[in-house]
Design a protein around this motif. Structure first.
Motif, PDB file in Angstrom:
ATOM      1  N   LYS A 159      -3.756 -23.395  17.831  1.00  0.00           N
ATOM      2  CA  LYS A 159      -2.475 -23.923  18.318  1.00  0.00           C
ATOM      3  C   LYS A 159      -2.540 -25.426  18.592  1.00  0.00           C
ATOM      4  N   PRO A 160      -3.601 -25.930  19.252  1.00  0.00           N
ATOM      5  CA  PRO A 160      -3.681 -27.388  19.433  1.00  0.00           C
ATOM      6  C   PRO A 160      -3.756 -28.154  18.116  1.00  0.00           C
ATOM      7  N   ILE A 161      -4.478 -27.594  17.123  1.00  0.00           N
ATOM      8  CA  ILE A 161      -4.563 -28.260  15.819  1.00  0.00           C
ATOM      9  C   ILE A 161      -3.180 -28.325  15.178  1.00  0.00           C
ATOM     10  N   MET A 162      -2.440 -27.197  15.216  1.00  0.00           N
ATOM     11  CA  MET A 162      -1.100 -27.200  14.655  1.00  0.00           C
ATOM     12  C   MET A 162      -0.184 -28.152  15.420  1.00  0.00           C
ATOM     13  N   GLY A 163      -0.351 -28.227  16.732  1.00  0.00           N
ATOM     14  CA  GLY A 163       0.451 -29.152  17.537  1.00  0.00           C
ATOM     15  C   GLY A 163       0.182 -30.599  17.156  1.00  0.00           C
ATOM     16  N   LEU A 185       7.239 -22.650   5.218  1.00  0.00           N
ATOM     17  CA  LEU A 185       6.306 -22.300   6.292  1.00  0.00           C
ATOM     18  C   LEU A 185       6.276 -23.376   7.366  1.00  0.00           C
ATOM     19  N   LEU A 186       6.134 -24.634   6.955  1.00  0.00           N
ATOM     20  CA  LEU A 186       6.036 -25.722   7.924  1.00  0.00           C
ATOM     21  C   LEU A 186       7.367 -25.971   8.624  1.00  0.00           C
ATOM     22  N   ALA A 187       8.478 -25.831   7.911  1.00  0.00           N
ATOM     23  CA  ALA A 187       9.791 -25.991   8.543  1.00  0.00           C
ATOM     24  C   ALA A 187       9.965 -24.965   9.656  1.00  0.00           C
ATOM     25  N   ASP A 188       9.504 -23.738   9.425  1.00  0.00           N
ATOM     26  CA  ASP A 188       9.583 -22.698  10.446  1.00  0.00           C
ATOM     27  C   ASP A 188       8.732 -23.035  11.664  1.00  0.00           C
ATOM     28  N   ARG A 189       7.726 -23.876  11.465  1.00  0.00           N
ATOM     29  CA  ARG A 189       6.835 -24.261  12.573  1.00  0.00           C
ATOM     30  C   ARG A 189       7.216 -25.604  13.184  1.00  0.00           C
ATOM     31  N   GLY A 190       8.404 -26.095  12.848  1.00  0.00           N
ATOM     32  CA  GLY A 190       8.908 -27.283  13.517  1.00  0.00           C
ATOM     33  C   GLY A 190       8.626 -28.605  12.836  1.00  0.00           C
ATOM     34  N   PHE A 191       8.111 -28.571  11.599  1.00  0.00           N
ATOM     35  CA  PHE A 191       7.881 -29.819  10.874  1.00  0.00           C
ATOM     36  C   PHE A 191       9.212 -30.304  10.283  1.00  0.00           C
TER      37      PHE A 191
END
Length: 412
Positions: A159-163, A185-191
């Motif tokens: 999670k910290p790496i993705m953050g 995938l990345l759009a779903d994760r807030g990119f």
């Protein structure tokens, strides 16, 4: 006397000439280092230079063992920074924090845009320096660091790496991703501000014509024997246990089948112990690598951690029948049973079954290999560079006076 009327005038609707831009490209890996990021960035840098842009390449100074000139292009201005070995990748080096040096460099010679290919210490420094100088910034999302956690016991750090990655890329004017699936995938994760820019392949280098009977004989393969292979890092994140299971299944129906590994990594000794009859060709490059691909009949690629996987398109261009999971480049380019075989992502039994089916039907295998070659030949690096250039121009235009910021739409 000849009379010319207005209706006789031929007017060509010529496109406006492209601007010649000053581009700063920051990457922590570059040839002669051997990996997908290094290779594809070299292609893009060369393509941008050919399109009349002034390219400044900023990268860590490489190991003394790598004596080959890196860019091979005297028109590219290289700026070398200090580097440190990358954990788990001893042949690679990452840049050290260099914000102050980059601010000074770009204050003296201001680029139109900064493109950051990697998110390490040098990339973070470049982002900070560019923002300090109010320079447009674009970036690449090239490595699934967050997907490596289960392979290297980094679960609590996922999670910290993705953050960190999200924070990094969302500070950029645009982030390039190699596939539509990765964009979703990345759009779903807030990119934000994600743009699909794929990868090309050199179909002149990677060509079935490089197949060598002598090389196959050195592997212990007769002309009609089936040779299975893998090209890439020999490491846990590549999911190579699935490949070994597929090989064992193929051996039940094709007892003379051979297995070839091209590449190196921390799992080499373990793999050699498990499959002592396999050929370990080590790390290869250039025409030698192309000949190794061309010597294979089937290319097994079980990785689920790729953002793209350049080896997939190289194998397709080389006329190999590719068996892969429905992920990354394979998921984007392969129609199962037409120009390769796909298994559902993570469905290991289906991967093994696909390899066994392909090994039993030589007619289908050859038809698939020909179709794969045709697909790969359409993946021209010139088209990729043009799309890359379009994203850079979008970032530059939003930084110009009087321009209103608008979100870039993904490529079709």
């Amino acid at each position: 006397m000849n009379t010319h009327h207005a209706d006789d005038i031929l007017v060509d609707d010529l496109p406006a000439p492209r601007h010649s831009r000053r581009l700063a490209v920051v990457t922590e890996t570059y040839p002669p280092e051997v990996n997908g990021v290094a290779m594809s960035m070299a292609r893009v840098v060369d393509g941008l230079n050919r399109r009349n842009h002034d390219v400044q390449l900023i990268r860590p100074r490489q190991s003394a063992k790598l004596t080959t000139p890196s860019s091979g292009n005297p028109m590219v201005d290289e700026v070398l920074t200090k580097g440190l070995p990358v954990p788990l990748y001893p042949n690679l080096r990452m840049g050290v924090p260099s914000k102050r040096a980059l601010v000074k460099l770009w204050s003296l010679k201001r680029p139109d845009v900064v493109h950051i290919a990697t998110e390490g210490p040098l990339g973070w420094s470049a982002l900070q320096a560019a923002q300090h100088l109010a320079l447009p910034v674009t970036s690449d999302y090239r490595t699934n660091f967050h997907a490596y956690g289960k392979h290297y016991r980094l679960g609590l750090l996922s999670k910290p790496i993705m953050g960190y990655l999200r924070k990094f890329h969302n500070r950029c004017d645009a982030t390039m991703v190699p596939t539509e699936a990765m964009r979703v995938l990345l759009a779903d994760r807030g990119f934000e501000r994600l743009n699909v820019v794929g990868r090309g392949v050199d179909a002149q280098r990677f060509d079935p014509a490089r197949r060598s009977a002598a090389m196959r004989e050195s592997w212990g393969a007769e002309p009609d024997d089936l040779v299975l292979g893998y090209v890439g890092r020999l490491a846990p994140e590549k999911n190579l246990g699935v490949m070994l299971a597929a090989y064992e299944a193929v051996k039940l129906v094709q007892p003379r089948a051979r297995l070839v590994f091209v590449g190196d990594g921390p799992q080499r000794a373990e793999l050699a112990a498990r499959v002592p009859e396999a050929i370990f060709a080590g790390q290869r490059s250039g025409d030698d690598l192309a000949a190794h691909y061309a010597g294979l009949d089937m290319f097994l690629f079980p990785s689920l951690t790729e953002t793209f996987g350049n080896v997939t398109t190289e194998a397709m261009a080389s006329g190999c029948a590719v068996i892969a999971f429905d992920s990354a480049a394979a998921g984007e380019l392969i129609r199962s049973g037409v120009n390769g075989w796909l298994a559902g992502a993570g469905k290991e039994a289906d991967f093994v079954a696909a390899a066994r089916v392909a090994s039993c039907d030589s007619i289908a295998r050859h038809a698939v290999a020909e179709a794969a070659r045709a697909t790969a030949r359409r993946l021209d690096w010139g088209d990729i560079t043009a799309r890359f250039e379009t994203v850079l121009e979008g970032a530059i235009s939003r930084g110009e006076p009087g321009q209103v910021w608008t979100r870039l739409q993904p490529a079709a």
